[in-house]
Design a protein around this motif. Sequence first.
Motif, mmCIF file in Angstrom:
data_model
loop_
_atom_site.group_PDB
_atom_site.id
_atom_site.type_symbol
_atom_site.label_atom_id
_atom_site.label_comp_id
_atom_site.label_asym_id
_atom_site.label_seq_id
_atom_site.Cartn_x
_atom_site.Cartn_y
_atom_site.Cartn_z
ATOM 1 N N UNK A 103 47.703 18.397 40.582
ATOM 2 C CA UNK A 103 49.039 18.361 41.161
ATOM 3 C C UNK A 103 49.940 19.338 40.421
ATOM 4 N N UNK A 104 50.854 19.863 41.134
ATOM 5 C CA UNK A 104 51.777 20.807 40.506
ATOM 6 C C UNK A 104 53.210 20.428 40.852
ATOM 7 N N UNK A 105 54.087 20.690 39.918
ATOM 8 C CA UNK A 105 55.521 20.535 40.148
ATOM 9 C C UNK A 105 55.933 19.134 40.513
ATOM 10 N N UNK A 106 56.732 19.032 41.598
ATOM 11 C CA UNK A 106 57.335 17.773 42.016
ATOM 12 C C UNK A 106 56.269 16.749 42.419
ATOM 13 N N UNK A 107 55.211 17.211 43.087
ATOM 14 C CA UNK A 107 54.130 16.316 43.482
ATOM 15 C C UNK A 107 53.520 15.638 42.257
ATOM 16 N N UNK A 108 53.328 16.399 41.221
ATOM 17 C CA UNK A 108 52.738 15.865 40.002
ATOM 18 C C UNK A 108 53.662 14.831 39.369
ATOM 19 N N UNK A 109 54.948 15.081 39.368
ATOM 20 C CA UNK A 109 55.905 14.139 38.796
ATOM 21 C C UNK A 109 55.900 12.824 39.559
ATOM 22 N N UNK A 110 55.850 12.903 40.898
ATOM 23 C CA UNK A 110 55.843 11.692 41.733
ATOM 24 C C UNK A 110 54.595 10.865 41.445
ATOM 25 N N UNK A 111 53.442 11.536 41.401
ATOM 26 C CA UNK A 111 52.197 10.836 41.118
ATOM 27 C C UNK A 111 52.211 10.197 39.724
ATOM 28 N N UNK A 112 52.728 10.929 38.755
ATOM 29 C CA UNK A 112 52.804 10.409 37.385
ATOM 30 C C UNK A 112 53.693 9.171 37.334
#
Length: 122
Positions: A103-112
């Motif tokens: 995941x990169x960027x905003x997607x990664x933050x949401x998943x985290x």
Amino acid sequence: MPKLFLSVRITENFFTNEEINKIEKELKKYNNKSEFLRKIIKFYLQIEDNESLINDSNLNPQNSNYNKNLEELKILIEENHKILQKLSSSEIQLKSDNYKEPYKGEEQEVQTEKILGLLNQF
């Protein structure tokens, strides 16, 4: 057949008022006091048997699943070691197309945040 007769005093010297009330409620469920006492004694003996089994298995691992679990663990460790050796000697080639792109960027933050929220529930 041997017989054993029991006589029990249920007084404030031996029990709290709350315990006495609980005993009286339980007694009402049975036809007589002897039936109640037999049930209590059988329950106690089952608990004692279970505790002795647990203690025996802790003291003597041969009586438990200890050996079986230990053997399974040894097999897993050996398999893991063989795979690591193959990886380090380049016998196994990992293809990068087998893995999803991280995941990169905003997607990664949401998943985290989702994962952290789930972990916090435990």
